[in-house]
Design an enzyme around this catalytic site. Sequence first.
Site, mmCIF file in Angstrom:
data_model
loop_
_atom_site.group_PDB
_atom_site.id
_atom_site.type_symbol
_atom_site.label_atom_id
_atom_site.label_comp_id
_atom_site.label_asym_id
_atom_site.label_seq_id
_atom_site.Cartn_x
_atom_site.Cartn_y
_atom_site.Cartn_z
ATOM 1 C CG ASP A 167 1.116 0.400 -9.310
ATOM 2 O OD1 ASP A 167 1.209 0.630 -8.083
ATOM 3 O OD2 ASP A 167 0.023 0.167 -9.862
ATOM 4 C CD GLU A 213 3.915 -6.053 -13.026
ATOM 5 O OE1 GLU A 213 4.923 -5.625 -13.616
ATOM 6 O OE2 GLU A 213 3.936 -7.027 -12.250
ATOM 7 C CB THR A 253 -0.109 -10.074 -10.552
ATOM 8 O OG1 THR A 253 0.056 -8.654 -10.452
ATOM 9 C CG2 THR A 253 0.966 -10.775 -9.714
ATOM 10 C CG ASP A 270 -2.020 1.009 1.179
ATOM 11 O OD1 ASP A 270 -1.815 2.079 0.578
ATOM 12 O OD2 ASP A 270 -3.091 0.733 1.743
#
Length: 233
Positions: A174, A214, A211, A138
């Site tokens: 990201d 992603e 994933t 997070d």
Amino acid sequence: MTAEGQGGGHHRPVRSFVRRQGRLTRGQRRALERLGPDWVLPLPDAPLDLDVLFGRQAPRVLEVGFGMGEALAEQAAARPERDYLGVEVYPPGVGRMLQSIEERALTNVRLLNEDVMEVLDRALAPASLDQVHVYFPDPWPKKRHHKRRLVQPPFPERVARVLRPGGRLHLATDWAPYAEWMVEVMEAEPAFENEAGPGAFAERPGDRPLTRFEQRGERLGHEVFDLLYRRTE
């Protein structure tokens, strides 16, 4: 429930998560009840003997905050020669990962439904791990919440204690501001050196699964940043 300290001079530790149960599906609940006793470890009073736990000697990987377990399950299935410890605070993710363990007939995974800081402090012996993975934690983007970010002192120091010399800490995010924050925190920790060079990001290693999370982010134009740090001798 937040982890803020409250009054009286006694302060709870600031955590990188807000403890909430989340909604369990029927299948996740059944998996926790049926499979949890065999695969989910209680937080121990003394460090785990990983050779006894897995019944062998093997490279050991700690996956921090595995979410629904997509990456963890894929890695464990692709690399049966490694043993994986997965830590996740949210029960739905643990339940889903238990389903994946059964579906894929995995034997090289154990789970802890605990705060990773407690796991690092209590469950793991010094130099007992070969790798630690922290994928897409997070980012807590609001400035007032930056103190909740996982990757900040004393996290690197605690990871350094449980990694063998030469072991790797792999971070991925990201969120560009968090990536820069991670670099700043990690470059200040003398127990680690950046494999890509000081202040640099790395190419995504082949052993980190791509994933759905992603892939969705890439479609939205989100750049992913990988950081690889080696535990110094």
